[in-house]
Design an enzyme around this catalytic site. Structure first.
Site, mmCIF file in Angstrom:
data_model
loop_
_atom_site.group_PDB
_atom_site.id
_atom_site.type_symbol
_atom_site.label_atom_id
_atom_site.label_comp_id
_atom_site.label_asym_id
_atom_site.label_seq_id
_atom_site.Cartn_x
_atom_site.Cartn_y
_atom_site.Cartn_z
ATOM 1 N N CYS A 181 0.835 -1.208 0.000
ATOM 2 C CA CYS A 181 0.000 0.000 0.000
ATOM 3 C C CYS A 181 0.870 1.258 0.000
ATOM 4 C CB CYS A 181 -0.900 -0.034 1.231
ATOM 5 S SG CYS A 181 -1.770 1.504 1.493
ATOM 6 N N CYS A 218 0.580 3.350 3.224
ATOM 7 C CA CYS A 218 1.312 2.738 4.346
ATOM 8 C C CYS A 218 2.807 3.012 4.185
ATOM 9 C CB CYS A 218 1.054 1.237 4.410
ATOM 10 S SG CYS A 218 -0.558 0.801 5.111
ATOM 11 N N ASP A 272 -1.405 15.968 -2.563
ATOM 12 C CA ASP A 272 -1.676 14.994 -3.611
ATOM 13 C C ASP A 272 -0.665 15.180 -4.741
ATOM 14 O OD1 ASP A 272 -4.466 13.235 -4.473
ATOM 15 O OD2 ASP A 272 -3.006 13.700 -6.036
ATOM 16 N N HIS A 277 -4.467 1.242 8.459
ATOM 17 C CA HIS A 277 -4.856 0.832 7.106
ATOM 18 C C HIS A 277 -6.217 0.147 7.118
ATOM 19 C CE1 HIS A 277 -4.199 -0.788 2.967
ATOM 20 N NE2 HIS A 277 -5.063 -1.670 3.420
ATOM 21 N N ASN A 329 -13.542 9.073 -1.932
ATOM 22 C CA ASN A 329 -13.944 8.152 -2.990
ATOM 23 C C ASN A 329 -13.993 6.737 -2.427
ATOM 24 O OD1 ASN A 329 -13.960 10.238 -4.922
ATOM 25 N ND2 ASN A 329 -11.767 10.034 -5.244
ATOM 26 N N GLY A 342 -14.479 5.865 -7.967
ATOM 27 C CA GLY A 342 -13.205 6.347 -8.530
ATOM 28 C C GLY A 342 -12.022 6.147 -7.608
ATOM 29 N N THR A 376 -8.712 4.823 -6.234
ATOM 30 C CA THR A 376 -7.554 4.171 -6.865
ATOM 31 C C THR A 376 -6.546 3.675 -5.834
ATOM 32 O OG1 THR A 376 -6.436 6.303 -7.120
ATOM 33 C CG2 THR A 376 -7.745 5.535 -8.991
ATOM 34 N N HIS A 415 -6.593 2.529 0.619
ATOM 35 C CA HIS A 415 -6.299 2.843 2.021
ATOM 36 C C HIS A 415 -7.108 4.115 2.265
ATOM 37 C CE1 HIS A 415 -3.045 3.569 5.339
ATOM 38 N NE2 HIS A 415 -4.021 4.474 5.496
ATOM 39 N N HIS A 455 -8.727 7.497 2.679
ATOM 40 C CA HIS A 455 -8.133 8.827 2.729
ATOM 41 C C HIS A 455 -9.177 9.858 2.368
ATOM 42 C CE1 HIS A 455 -7.709 7.166 -1.315
ATOM 43 N NE2 HIS A 455 -7.822 8.405 -1.763
HETATM 44 P P1 AMP Z 1 -8.423 8.053 -4.866
HETATM 45 O O1 AMP Z 1 -8.544 8.071 -6.350
HETATM 46 O O2 AMP Z 1 -9.566 8.696 -4.125
HETATM 47 O O3 AMP Z 1 -8.103 6.666 -4.340
HETATM 48 O O4 AMP Z 1 -7.196 9.000 -4.526
HETATM 49 C C1 AMP Z 1 -5.880 8.584 -4.576
HETATM 50 C C2 AMP Z 1 -5.062 9.822 -4.715
HETATM 51 O O5 AMP Z 1 -3.749 9.528 -4.290
HETATM 52 C C3 AMP Z 1 -4.970 10.358 -6.137
HETATM 53 O O6 AMP Z 1 -5.490 11.684 -6.184
HETATM 54 C C4 AMP Z 1 -3.478 10.318 -6.448
HETATM 55 O O7 AMP Z 1 -3.047 11.425 -7.191
HETATM 56 C C5 AMP Z 1 -2.870 10.307 -5.047
HETATM 57 N N1 AMP Z 1 -1.570 9.675 -4.946
HETATM 58 C C6 AMP Z 1 -1.187 8.461 -5.419
HETATM 59 N N2 AMP Z 1 0.100 8.216 -5.095
HETATM 60 C C7 AMP Z 1 0.541 9.283 -4.394
HETATM 61 C C8 AMP Z 1 1.785 9.644 -3.785
HETATM 62 N N3 AMP Z 1 2.857 8.846 -3.835
HETATM 63 N N4 AMP Z 1 1.862 10.834 -3.141
HETATM 64 C C9 AMP Z 1 0.792 11.660 -3.086
HETATM 65 N N5 AMP Z 1 -0.404 11.371 -3.630
HETATM 66 C C10 AMP Z 1 -0.529 10.214 -4.289
HETATM 67 ZN ZN ZN Z 2 -2.265 1.254 3.698
#
Ligand code: AMP
Ligand code: ZN
Length: 110
Positions: free
Chosen positions: A4, A7, A30, A46, A86, A92, A94, A97, A99
């Site tokens: 993850c 994590c 982000d 997590h 999300n 949506g 992605t 974990h 957030h």
């Molecule tokens: P979600 O689509 O709601 O799961 O949001 C995941 C978010 O995490 C997306 O907006 C990505 O741009 C962001 N993201 C993914 N990897 C990283 C990272 N290493 N550092 C900061 N943000 C990230």
């Molecule tokens: Zn995690």
């Protein structure tokens, strides 16, 4: 092996400056901002989905929202902000974990 990304950021394995951190949550920018200010508020524990919350997580999440409100002025969000969580594929999500997206720093389109 825990794959993850959040994590790994929590544990310092992937570097990402933490703008705020306490025993329950941390805040990062982000990596692909969708607004002038786009923060991720991430519980250290997590779990993937709101539906996976345990009883004690409910209180933690309540404290997290209060913390977002108190941090907002220090994050350039004194004029308001949008909070998004999300959930699942249709939502949506992605990164699986839980957030909280916090967006602002400009007038956001509806
Ligand atoms: P979600 O689509 O709601 O799961 O949001 C995941 C978010 O995490 C997306 O907006 C990505 O741009 C962001 N993201 C993914 N990897 C990283 C990272 N290493 N550092 C900061 N943000 C990230
Ligand atoms: Zn995690």
């Amino acid at each position: 092996m825990n794959d993850c990304v959040f994590c790994k950021i929590r544990d310092g394995i992937i570097p990402s400056p933490k703008l705020y951190e306490d025993e329950e949550i941390f805040v990062i920018r982000d990596i692909e901002p969708k607004a002038k200010c786009h923060y991720l508020v991430i519980p250290k524990k997590h779990f993937k989905l709101l539906s996976e919350m345990e009883k004690q997580d409910e209180a933690m999440l309540g404290r997290t929202f209060a913390k977002i409100a108190s941090l907002a002025p220090t994050l350039g969000l004194e004029n308001g902000y949008r909070v998004i969580i999300n959930q699942g594929d249709d939502g949506g999500q992605t990164v699986f974990h839980l957030h909280i997206h916090v967006l602002g720093g400009e007038k956001l389109p509806l």
